[in-house]
Design a protein around this motif. Structure first.
Motif, PDB file in Angstrom:
ATOM      1  N   UNK B  60       0.826  -1.254   0.010  1.00 48.19           N
ATOM      2  CA  UNK B  60      -0.045  -0.044   0.070  1.00 48.19           C
ATOM      3  C   UNK B  60       0.865   1.194  -0.074  1.00 48.19           C
ATOM      4  N   UNK B  61       0.817   2.056  -0.972  1.00 46.79           N
ATOM      5  CA  UNK B  61       1.411   3.337  -1.060  1.00 46.79           C
ATOM      6  C   UNK B  61       0.542   4.568  -0.884  1.00 46.79           C
ATOM      7  N   UNK B  62       0.884   5.280   0.042  1.00 44.07           N
ATOM      8  CA  UNK B  62       0.111   6.400   0.334  1.00 44.07           C
ATOM      9  C   UNK B  62       1.273   7.499  -0.112  1.00 44.07           C
ATOM     10  N   UNK B  63       0.593   8.689  -0.942  1.00 44.33           N
ATOM     11  CA  UNK B  63       1.401   9.658  -1.341  1.00 44.33           C
ATOM     12  C   UNK B  63       2.780   9.124  -1.788  1.00 44.33           C
ATOM     13  N   UNK B  64       2.966   8.277  -2.272  1.00 45.48           N
ATOM     14  CA  UNK B  64       4.308   7.684  -2.828  1.00 45.48           C
ATOM     15  C   UNK B  64       4.962   6.717  -1.522  1.00 45.48           C
ATOM     16  N   UNK B  65       4.658   6.875  -0.635  1.00 46.78           N
ATOM     17  CA  UNK B  65       5.367   6.308   0.575  1.00 46.78           C
ATOM     18  C   UNK B  65       4.613   4.807   1.052  1.00 46.78           C
ATOM     19  N   UNK B  66       5.528   4.102   1.572  1.00 45.32           N
ATOM     20  CA  UNK B  66       4.874   2.557   2.049  1.00 45.32           C
ATOM     21  C   UNK B  66       4.133   3.040   3.185  1.00 45.32           C
ATOM     22  N   UNK B  67       2.827   2.671   3.322  1.00 52.85           N
ATOM     23  CA  UNK B  67       1.920   2.991   4.205  1.00 52.85           C
ATOM     24  C   UNK B  67       2.217   2.045   5.196  1.00 52.85           C
ATOM     25  N   UNK B  68       2.378   0.789   4.929  1.00 47.09           N
ATOM     26  CA  UNK B  68       2.324  -0.586   5.881  1.00 47.09           C
ATOM     27  C   UNK B  68       3.321  -0.104   6.970  1.00 47.09           C
ATOM     28  N   UNK B  69       4.461   0.515   6.749  1.00 46.88           N
ATOM     29  CA  UNK B  69       5.516   0.708   7.527  1.00 46.88           C
ATOM     30  C   UNK B  69       5.218   1.605   8.833  1.00 46.88           C
ATOM     31  N   UNK B  70       3.912   2.353   8.591  1.00 50.99           N
ATOM     32  CA  UNK B  70       3.652   3.318   9.591  1.00 50.99           C
ATOM     33  C   UNK B  70       2.688   2.861  10.781  1.00 50.99           C
ATOM     34  N   UNK B  71       2.810   3.341  12.126  1.00 52.02           N
ATOM     35  CA  UNK B  71       1.946   2.772  13.187  1.00 52.02           C
ATOM     36  C   UNK B  71       0.777   3.494  12.881  1.00 52.02           C
ATOM     37  N   UNK B  72      -0.589   3.033  13.477  1.00 49.61           N
ATOM     38  CA  UNK B  72      -1.963   3.525  13.196  1.00 49.61           C
ATOM     39  C   UNK B  72      -1.736   4.918  13.782  1.00 49.61           C
ATOM     40  N   UNK B  73      -1.149   5.373  14.633  1.00 47.90           N
ATOM     41  CA  UNK B  73      -0.926   6.880  15.102  1.00 47.90           C
ATOM     42  C   UNK B  73      -0.319   7.727  14.127  1.00 47.90           C
ATOM     43  N   UNK B  74       1.014   7.080  13.401  1.00 49.95           N
ATOM     44  CA  UNK B  74       1.736   7.903  12.326  1.00 49.95           C
ATOM     45  C   UNK B  74       0.417   7.813  11.092  1.00 49.95           C
ATOM     46  N   UNK B  75      -0.197   6.939  10.685  1.00 48.42           N
ATOM     47  CA  UNK B  75      -1.136   6.931   9.568  1.00 48.42           C
ATOM     48  C   UNK B  75      -1.965   8.315   9.916  1.00 48.42           C
ATOM     49  N   UNK B  76      -2.333   8.279  10.863  1.00 49.61           N
ATOM     50  CA  UNK B  76      -3.255   9.428  11.512  1.00 49.61           C
ATOM     51  C   UNK B  76      -2.764  10.858  10.823  1.00 49.61           C
ATOM     52  N   UNK B  77      -1.569  10.684  11.591  1.00 51.62           N
ATOM     53  CA  UNK B  77      -0.697  12.154  11.715  1.00 51.62           C
ATOM     54  C   UNK B  77      -0.469  12.492  10.326  1.00 51.62           C
ATOM     55  N   UNK B  78      -0.303  11.564   9.063  1.00 47.57           N
ATOM     56  CA  UNK B  78      -0.264  11.804   7.797  1.00 47.57           C
ATOM     57  C   UNK B  78      -1.366  12.355   6.959  1.00 47.57           C
ATOM     58  N   UNK B  79      -2.576  11.909   7.955  1.00 42.09           N
ATOM     59  CA  UNK B  79      -3.877  12.311   7.003  1.00 42.09           C
ATOM     60  C   UNK B  79      -4.746  11.307   6.686  1.00 42.09           C
ATOM     61  N   UNK B  80      -4.620  10.166   7.473  1.00 46.26           N
ATOM     62  CA  UNK B  80      -5.689   9.101   7.046  1.00 46.26           C
ATOM     63  C   UNK B  80      -6.744   9.068   8.332  1.00 46.26           C
ATOM     64  N   UNK B  81      -7.886   9.391   8.023  1.00 50.99           N
ATOM     65  CA  UNK B  81      -9.206   9.323   9.021  1.00 50.99           C
ATOM     66  C   UNK B  81      -9.963   8.059   8.604  1.00 50.99           C
ATOM     67  N   UNK B  82     -10.276   7.406   9.648  1.00 49.73           N
ATOM     68  CA  UNK B  82     -11.304   6.365   9.617  1.00 49.73           C
ATOM     69  C   UNK B  82     -12.648   6.567  10.120  1.00 49.73           C
ATOM     70  N   UNK B  83     -13.613   6.739   9.679  1.00 51.20           N
ATOM     71  CA  UNK B  83     -14.951   6.757  10.348  1.00 51.20           C
ATOM     72  C   UNK B  83     -15.407   5.324  10.832  1.00 51.20           C
ATOM     73  N   UNK B  84     -15.564   5.372  12.029  1.00 56.38           N
ATOM     74  CA  UNK B  84     -15.781   3.979  12.556  1.00 56.38           C
ATOM     75  C   UNK B  84     -16.971   3.523  12.242  1.00 56.38           C
ATOM     76  N   UNK B  85     -17.394   2.059  11.896  1.00 58.51           N
ATOM     77  CA  UNK B  85     -18.788   1.709  11.603  1.00 58.51           C
ATOM     78  C   UNK B  85     -19.067   1.335  13.033  1.00 58.51           C
ATOM     79  N   UNK B  86     -18.646   1.025  14.000  1.00 53.41           N
ATOM     80  CA  UNK B  86     -19.049   1.088  15.382  1.00 53.41           C
ATOM     81  C   UNK B  86     -17.921   1.896  16.265  1.00 53.41           C
ATOM     82  N   UNK B  87     -18.188   3.244  16.393  1.00 55.04           N
ATOM     83  CA  UNK B  87     -17.449   3.896  17.467  1.00 55.04           C
ATOM     84  C   UNK B  87     -17.433   3.487  18.911  1.00 55.04           C
ATOM     85  N   UNK B  88     -16.083   3.367  19.333  1.00 50.76           N
ATOM     86  CA  UNK B  88     -16.055   2.811  20.808  1.00 50.76           C
ATOM     87  C   UNK B  88     -16.538   3.762  21.535  1.00 50.76           C
ATOM     88  N   UNK B  89     -17.087   3.511  22.737  1.00 52.99           N
ATOM     89  CA  UNK B  89     -17.389   4.525  23.885  1.00 52.99           C
ATOM     90  C   UNK B  89     -16.219   4.597  24.902  1.00 52.99           C
TER      91      UNK B  89
END
Ligand SMILES: Nc1ncnc2c1ncn2[C@@H]1O[C@H](COP(=O)(O)OP(=O)(O)OP(=O)(O)O)[C@@H](O)[C@H]1O
Ligand SMILES: [Mg+2]
Lengths: 482, 248
Positions: B60-89
């Motif tokens: 998976x490449x995101x803006x030309x870089x390997x996305x799979x190397x990044x942690x969830x936190x880092x992916x968020x910081x480079x601009x990936x957002x997920x709206x959850x199907x079941x947002x946790x309380x």
């Protein structure tokens, strides 16, 4: 999934920052306990007869008693003959001023964030610093004296205010109250004494900082706080100990007395060394008796505790609500991790009419630890219209820790109003992922969830202490995230 | 912007994604549809770095870089957002404070100063007004006791605050009432400019009436079995998935 859960648990682990020892020359008794040792302690401290008698009576009582077996904790039998009952940093000569305290001792307290020297001391908090068995310094004494507040080491109080000690000592926690209280009454060496005269609001927080330094020394301190009519004091207690492979015994007794319309707010942040988180080796046995008596009408005693350390905690800060309309409160956060065991809670004894008590307990257990809340609400037959509110929440981190609650209610009349709420929750991997998906680190996520869980208790603490308690919990979570 | 090449993923040793390939360019809206249990949410979680989902092969490449190397936190910081199907309380954690933490994490990552609660409140108020959310959602604990629709709105509020590059909205429409759906869709449209992209996971055409997709993909059995333009969604609405899965 198990590895996942463990990684949440890992986040609770930390290194103990206060595990260093200080090299000071000390005057330490040989190990062992008999009547001679009790007499020697009293003599060493130059005590009047009533004190020696108090100790001897307690010692005799102790000999007839057994260690309590009911707490939900496990530990090998303690060999009371393998403990030294007195240890004091050797003074160069008699301690008249701080200049004569071993500089290593002063350094120790400074390292712990409690500077004692005149120019550095904390501005709004008066501190009594207890090192092993003795009080080494009390700050702001003079300023407090100007409004008539007595704040000094217990030893000084025995010398300077024997009539107050004789009148109140043992009136809240009787000599034979329990095994450890009896032991403490026989061999206690020092602690703090506070007297707030009538119609006085203490101009600053008073605080005692306990430090255990020597291996195989027991720490048996004694605190007595008397708050006279229409007065108020907020009192803070902090503690740490170095890291040893052996267990050390800490068996303190704290007695509080409030007269009419008086209020004592007693806050503790306890961070004794908890033992090795991997093996469970070492750590403090914290067997403490804390009790307050609302002797006067409409008086109030409020206990707030944040318990984050000790291998074993056995502690039930309690209130005797004797005066009509008096109020008792207990706010507690107890965090256990590694192999820690805590059995803690409170007793609210309603004796007067219209007495009220509230209990808010938050237990957090991680790793292999066990965390029990034990609470008793007892309502006497004359305590009409008594009210109690109890809220008891547990949070589990990982699958290997456990949480237990043991609420007891004993009532002698039917007008009691009682409300009880309880919950158990868990920090889930899904919650942490949710934070991370929003760019918040795992470490911050855990700290935020824990702080949210504890906020009803934290908001009871004085500002600086609340910040410190939050930091301490976060620190316990540090190093872990990976 | 995003290039997914033959992505395989497993959870607890069971393969769920069995070779997904998809290319998304700036400004595009991709709808992802498909039967229950086909792997849509799994794709969203794999892209956002959920630790339970193992990538067994693919890229998976995101803006030309390997996305799979990044942690969830880092992916968020480079601009990936997920709206959850079941947002946790998250009981005990104030919603506004949670949003501010997330916002500040971005600022810190960009080397900027954090905002204090007062300044943040201005930013938050504007977005809440846009979504027609009442003030009480600031003070309540994050998602705690929120109704299904309220949770979904709260997801879009977070999206509005964080201004992501790529948003993956997993069934944001389920649970929203008719008016809320329109408000949320308008909000998403406003946020989605020429430099962003959107993946909309949905079961229903009605969301796509409001947010017009450039492409529609059907996932079944962990694979994209059909891709087309927005008219494909209409066909699915009319005929279901059977004709696709049996034809395969
Ligand atoms: N953590 C998990 N543990 C076990 N199985 C899982 C896990 N996550 C997903 N699965 C399984 O993977 C398959 C795909 O699930 P996924 O949630 O991706 O489906 P979906 O396409 O989003 O379905 P829906 O339309 O119902 O939301 C399902 O069979 C589901 O049970
Ligand atoms: Mg799904």
């Amino acid at each position: 999934m198990e590895t996942k859960e463990n990684s949440v648990a890992d986040a609770i682990d930390n290194d103990y920052k206060y595990g260093f020892t200080t090299n000071v020359e000390s005057d330490t008794f040989a190990k062992g306990l008999d009547e001679g040792v009790v007499r020697a302690i009293s003599k060493k401290k130059g005590e009047p007869d009533f004190m020696l008698n108090f100790r001897l009576k307690a010692y005799e009582k102790w000999l007839t008693m057994k260690e309590p077996a009911w707490p939900n904790v496990q530990y090998p039998k303690i060999d009371f003959q393998n403990i030294s009952y007195y240890s004091a940093p050797k003074p160069k000569k008699k301690l008249a001023s701080l200049d004569e305290v071993d500089p290593e001792v002063l350094n120790t307290f400074e390292k712990l964030g409690i500077p004692l020297e005149e120019q550095k001391k904390l501005a709004n908090v008066a501190v009594d610093a207890v090192f092993d068995s003795v009080s080494v310094a009390t700050t702001h004494k003079k300023k407090l004296m100007e409004v008539g507040i007595i704040f000094c080491s217990f030893s000084d109080a025995v010398k300077d205010y024997p009539e107050l000690i004789e009148e109140y000592l043992g009136t809240v926690v009787p000599i034979g109250d329990n095994y450890y209280a009896a032991l403490n009454s026989a061999v206690f060496t020092d602690g703090s004494f506070v007297y707030i005269p009538p119609d006085t609001i203490s101009p600053m927080e008073l605080s005692t900082y306990f430090r255990i330094n020597t291996e195989e020394t027991g720490q048996f301190e004694r605190t007595l706080i008397i708050c006279a009519e229409n007065s108020y004091v907020s009192y803070l207690e902090g503690c740490t100990a170095p890291q040893f492979d052996t267990n050390q015994l800490h068996a303190a007794v704290v007695e509080l007395v409030t007269l009419d319309n008086a209020e004592i707010k007693y806050s503790t942040v306890q961070n004794w060394y908890a033992g090795d988180p991997e093996t469970g080796k070492g750590g403090i046995y914290n067997f403490v008796t804390k009790r307050g008596k609302c002797q006067g009408e409409k008086s109030k005693i409020s206990w707030t505790q944040v318990e984050t350390g000790s291998a074993i905690t056995w502690k039930y800060p309690s209130c005797i609500l004797q005066g009509d309309g008096s109020v008792g409160e207990f706010y507690s956060v107890a965090l256990t991790n590694g192999y820690m065991q805590a059995d803690t809670g409170t007793k609210m004894m309603h004796i007067g009419k219209n007495t009220r008590s509230s209990i808010i307990s938050k237990g957090i257990s991680a790793d292999h630890s066990s965390n029990s809340y034990r609470g008793l609400v007892r309502v006497g037959k004359n305590a009409t219209d008594a009210r109690n509110y109890t809220q008891c929440d547990s949070m589990l981190v990982g699958d290997q820790s456990s949480a237990h609650t043991f609420p007891y209610i004993e009532t002698g009349n039917s007008s009691l109003q009682i409300e009880h709420e309880a919950s158990t929750s868990k920090i889930s991997e899904e919650q942490l992922f949710y934070f991370e998906q929003r760019g918040i680190s795992r470490e911050n996520a855990i700290a935020t969830i824990i702080n949210g869980f504890c906020k009803d208790v934290f908001k009871q603490l004085p500002m600086e202490f609340a910040v410190e308690a939050q930091k301490l919990l976060t620190l316990k979570l540090e190093n872990s995230v990976g | 912007m995003l290039e997914i090449k033959d992505l395989h993923s497993a959870v607890e040793g069971i393969e769920i994604l069995k070779g997904i390939s998809l290319t998304i360019k700036k400004g595009e809206v991709h709808a992802v549809m498909g039967p229950n249990g086909s792997g849509k949410s799994t794709l969203a979680k794999v892209l956002s770095g959920h630790p339970a989902y193992e990538v067994t092969s693919g890229e998976v490449l995101f803006q030309g870089k390997n996305l799979l190397d990044l942690s969830a936190e880092e992916r968020s910081l480079v601009g990936i957002f997920m709206g959850f199907q079941y947002p946790v309380e998250i009981p005990g954690v104030n919603n506004a404070e949670f949003l501010r933490m997330a916002y500040n994490a971005r600022l810190l990552n960009e080397g900027k100063d954090e905002v204090d609660p007062l300044d943040f409140d201005d930013i938050l108020q504007e977005k809440m007004d846009m979504l027609g959310m009442e003030d009480k959602y600031k003070e309540r604990s994050c998602n705690d006791g929120f109704s299904g629709g309220e949770k979904k709105k709260n997801e879009i509020l977070q999206m509005a605050i964080l201004k992501p590059v790529l948003s993956i909205l997993d069934e944001t429409d389920s649970g929203l009432d008719i008016d809320a759906l329109r408000i949320v869709a308008d909000g998403v449209n406003k946020l989605n400019g020429d430099d962003n992209a959107l993946i909309l996971i949905t079961h229903y055409q009605r969301l796509l009436d409001h947010i017009k997709p450039d492409f529609v993909h059907v996932i079944s059995g962990g694979k994209i079995i059909k891709s087309g333009g927005k008219e494909l969604a209409h066909e699915l609405e009319a005929q279901g998935y059977d004709w696709l899965t049996t034809a395969n």
